[in-house]
Write a protein that holds these residues in place. Sequence first.
Motif, PDB file in Angstrom:
ATOM      1  N   SER A 351       1.055  -1.506  -0.038  1.00  0.00           N
ATOM      2  CA  SER A 351       0.280   0.241   0.095  1.00  0.00           C
ATOM      3  C   SER A 351       1.003   1.103  -0.012  1.00  0.00           C
ATOM      4  N   ASP A 354      -1.051   6.819  -2.490  1.00  0.00           N
ATOM      5  CA  ASP A 354      -2.020   7.805  -3.336  1.00  0.00           C
ATOM      6  C   ASP A 354      -3.602   6.640  -3.166  1.00  0.00           C
ATOM      7  N   ARG A 355      -4.489   7.519  -4.005  1.00  0.00           N
ATOM      8  CA  ARG A 355      -5.893   7.096  -3.894  1.00  0.00           C
ATOM      9  C   ARG A 355      -6.106   7.168  -5.003  1.00  0.00           C
ATOM     10  N   TYR A 356      -7.317   5.485  -4.571  1.00  0.00           N
ATOM     11  CA  TYR A 356      -8.081   5.877  -6.355  1.00  0.00           C
ATOM     12  C   TYR A 356      -8.868   6.760  -6.720  1.00  0.00           C
ATOM     13  N   GLN A 368     -12.774   6.573  -3.141  1.00  0.00           N
ATOM     14  CA  GLN A 368     -10.990   7.123  -2.911  1.00  0.00           C
ATOM     15  C   GLN A 368     -10.848   6.702  -1.763  1.00  0.00           C
ATOM     16  N   GLY A 369     -10.153   5.790  -1.173  1.00  0.00           N
ATOM     17  CA  GLY A 369      -9.641   5.349  -0.584  1.00  0.00           C
ATOM     18  C   GLY A 369      -8.114   4.953  -0.888  1.00  0.00           C
ATOM     19  N   GLN A 370      -7.425   4.588  -0.177  1.00  0.00           N
ATOM     20  CA  GLN A 370      -5.622   4.275  -0.557  1.00  0.00           C
ATOM     21  C   GLN A 370      -5.733   3.113  -0.590  1.00  0.00           C
ATOM     22  N   GLN A 371      -4.563   3.285  -1.630  1.00  0.00           N
ATOM     23  CA  GLN A 371      -4.670   2.346  -2.763  1.00  0.00           C
ATOM     24  C   GLN A 371      -3.240   1.003  -1.983  1.00  0.00           C
ATOM     25  N   THR A 414      -2.270   2.882   8.812  1.00  0.00           N
ATOM     26  CA  THR A 414      -4.036   2.434   7.976  1.00  0.00           C
ATOM     27  C   THR A 414      -3.859   1.126   8.496  1.00  0.00           C
ATOM     28  N   THR A 433      -8.605  -1.800   0.542  1.00  0.00           N
ATOM     29  CA  THR A 433      -8.376  -0.063   1.104  1.00  0.00           C
ATOM     30  C   THR A 433      -7.874  -0.134   1.934  1.00  0.00           C
TER      31      THR A 433
END
Length: 766
Positions: A351, A354-356, A368-371, A414, A433
């Motif tokens: 991870s 950057d986000r989706y 739009q969560g964390q990739q 996270t 995510t």
Amino acid sequence: MASTAVPQGSLRQRNTGSKKSPAAAPLEQEVSKVKSVQQKTKTSETEYRIGLVLITLFGFLTRFWGISHPNEVVFDEVHFGKFASYYLERTYFFDVHPPFGKLLFAFMGWLVGYDGHFHFENIGDSYIVNKVPYVAFRALPAILGALTVSVVYLIMWESGYTLPACIIAAGLVLLDNAHIGQTRLILLDATLVFCMACSLLFYIKFYKLRHEPFSRKWWKWLILTGFALSADISVKYVGTFAFITIGSAVIIDLWELLDVKRPGGALSLSQFSKHFGARAFGLIIMPFLFYLFWFQVHFAVLTRSGPGDDFMTPEFQETLSDNVMLANSLDIQYYDTLTIRHKETKAYLHSHPDRYPLRYDDGRVSSQGQQVTGYPYNDTNNYWQILPMDGDEALGRVVKNHDLVRLRHVVTDTVLLSHDVASPSYPTNQEFTTVAVADAIGKRAQDTLFEVRIEHGKKSQAFKSIASHFKLIHNPSKVAMWTHTKPLPEWAFKQQEINGNKQIAPSSNVWLVEDIPSVPQSDPRRQKPERQVKTLPFLRKWFELQRAMFYHNSKLTSSHPYASHPYQWPFLLRGVSFWTKNDTRQQIYFLGNPVGWWLASSLLAVFVGIIGADQISLRRGIDALDRRTRSRLYNSTGFFFLAWATHYFPFYLMGRQLFLHHYLPAHLASCLVAGSLIEFVFTAEPAEEGPSGGKTQSAGPKRYLSARERLAGQSTMGVWVACGVVLAVAVAGWYFFLPLTYGYPGLSVEQVLRRKWLGYDLHFAK
């Protein structure tokens, strides 16, 4: 008054002094004809033996001629030569094919004192520089290929065909460039085709003893048929087709035994059961035991850890010496930091901040969560801390099978999460995510719970690094964490997608903990005494290997530049490039003899046409064939056609990669059809006319004669002429394509272009 009758089986009159009766004279003439024909048959047996010797010598000549060229690794020798080396080093490897053919190569290496030091890594690697006895390895398929020609000849001979018919069938195999090409290299197909041919020969010899059931010879050929079938399937799984061929013939034979009109009457149920049981033992049970035997040898030889370990479960790997799990696996404790790797694609669970994107290319909206992605390289962004479900677990407690855990991404602080949002590439799968720790133990607590489910694990089994292959199951939605090789777009740096797979069972959901970075090398947990190699029951190891072989065989679906389709094979529309040498313009291109293939394929169609025409004629009350001729056409030629069909049509049902060499067993059967059908064309007898002008079956002395004896009394000039023509064109085709089969001499551009008959993708054409 003295009787004039002749006792059954006697050739003399009882009253030798009396005058011969009129009834005795025709019978003596018939017997005289029989003796004359049988004398011709005895002479022809010598001719058959001479033919066998000559065809065998030519078989060895064509297979061994220039076998040392090229003196470097060619095509799939990179696989089967490597496997032979692994056997000799006793190093465990994995292959989708059963072990028998590869064990034979290892046996050849052992005979010449080779130690397996060379691993055949790349096409073009020199055998001379690496001191590999490659000619000994290539000699095995060459010997079997030469003997295959002899077996084809014997099949025709045992089936009662004329000498020219035997030569035609064997000659088409002898002079076929594809059969020669496969038998001059370290490949499995020569063994496969030889075993398939032997299964046909042995079954024919067994069937000829059907009037001597349960005799010693009857049992011998039944057992040998089963052994040949077992060897066939123990080389490659397409050997199953030979079981279908023989099995179909056996079913027809058993059906005939139930017929009340058969000579000798119908069998009782007790007798029929004995026949059924004997065939079941000889053709099913015993072959299966032989099949298991080769796997037992496989496991007994391969005792050291090797490149095949990753395909097997941890329990299996622990049966191998020098295995990394015996030395490096650690119990995983709560609060350990882990690197988690996908077993199949080798990608790390990864991870980054950057986000989706808000929307994907198809218009779907993301969270739009964390990739969360799969990354091929070791990196600190691959570090995940394993946390207990309730947060109250003491340090040092070992994680167990079926525990509910959370995974905290160390770098971004996270927690891993999955929820009912579609993943980027698979709208049917859930997005993975991460969320902040506060949310993970608050409103999103349930969505961050995952079950550790160890493959084949027992209840409360300890979760270990390396040794425990596991699936990570999202607890609320019951989807498995999964990845695949198709890369994400640029917004994810073309890394692999991680998503939730609703199908939990597939092995592509399996992961493993590669390491525990939070445990230093000096930690007492890493200081362990040497472990003993474990053992597993044979059948458990065998079942596990079977599952892995079938699974990975089914995955051979990717495209290949030289793959071909079954409809292309009978017409020889394309071949396979095996090897090239740029500086000398030499190449080995796997291709059959076009003349022979087209002739055999044409005669397959002719056979179907003749059978169709005969059936239509019979329906119209026209009996155009002699009884013996029809029996030969349906039973013998029909058996060869059955062998062709059962070795050809099943490929249409396969989704895996297919190549021209898959057609070789079917091509051999088509050569048998060709030889028998050419004889039929020149020797078939029409049904004789009866007194009323209608058709009747042949009578007279022929009732005393076997099929070969009957033909010995006929002129076979037409068959000999056909034999000469077929061999002449086959020799011409073989010689013309010889440089592509033997790899020398090199060809000029013009010479290459002359050989691109159907647009074959040859090298050096410009």
